[in-house]
Design an enzyme around this catalytic site. Structure first.
Site: not given
Length: 250
Positions: A149, A159-160, A177, A203, A220
């Site tokens: 991902y 961010f990731d 999530i 979130y 994503f």
């Protein structure tokens, strides 16, 4: 709790700045000097993210000098507590305003994104588009899956990313999530989706890190590589029946 963190952070910045003001040129040669600079740099960034970007470094240095010199403090404990509370309130007001802005921007983004060809919006508000389709198995809520991902904010900021790390991860379908829980169960093994996750399915107001602001829509690219204890498409070749095996062995 945030007030305690703020006080501790400011105290640490004071230690880092001990004995110097903003005009002093310090040497950064030894490991201790470099580490000291790194601590100050990291704490400064943290305070800026908390909205504390206008601290007076000279006043910080003066406080350290008075403490080390065992001089009488220039402000009472009550005045200091009041000052900390004012800064904390201001930081919270800034974060609340930013959260409202993010919520409005996220809503507008999703409204426009829903109009694009290939984007599907589910009853929950999750949006997705299939980048690669297959006919593999679909995971269930109790399954553990292997995925690759990359997560971005709507402005494109990453961010990731397991892709950047070069290592896919295993995770429980029901342990992520809500937007992922729903999205994963729509996918077949081998497929790659792009998920557009509303903040309430991510979130919400509780930011997990400074890199994900409160009320952020998350985007994503998600590839479902496999379901644990289930064969992948390449591995799922039927074994010969007993009679066929015996015939082949003759």
């Amino acid at each position: 709790m945030r007030q305690h963190r703020l006080a501790a952070a400011m105290a640490l910045v004071g230690l880092v700045l001990s004995g110097c003001d903003s005009q002093t040129n310090v040497e950064l040669k030894t490991p201790a000097q470099k580490a000291s600079y790194g601590i100050g740099l990291n704490m400064g960034k943290s305070l800026a993210q908390e909205g504390m970007d206008d601290l007076d470094s000279k006043a910080v240095a003066q406080g350290i000098e008075d403490a080390i010199g065992k001089k009488e403090q220039r402000l009472s404990d009550e005045e200091l507590i009041e000052a900390f509370a004012a800064l904390q309130k201001r930081a919270e007001e800034r974060m609340a305003a930013l959260g409202e802005e993010n919520a409005k921007a996220g809503k507008k983004f999703l409204e426009e994104n829903a109009k694009r060809q290939g984007v599907t919006t589910t009853a929950s508000g999750l949006q997705y588009e299939a980048l690669k389709k297959t006919e593999g198995a679909q995971p269930k809520p109790n399954d553990v899956v292997t995925v690759h991902y990359e997560g971005r904010l709507t402005d494109g900021t990453v961010f990731d990313s397991s892709i950047e790390r070069g290592s896919p991860i295993d995770l429980p379908v029901s342990g992520v999530i809500p937007g992922w829980v729903e999205g994963l169960q729509l996918m077949h093994v081998g497929e790659k989706f792009k998920l557009y996750i509303p903040s309430e399915l991510a979130y919400g107001e509780q930011s997990p890190s400074p890199s994900i602001p409160a009320n952020s829509v998350l985007v994503f690219e998600l590839e479902l590589l496999g379901i644990k204890d289930q064969p992948t498409e390449q591995e799922a070749e039927p074994e010969p029946e007993a009679g066929q095996a015996e015939a082949q062995g003759e």
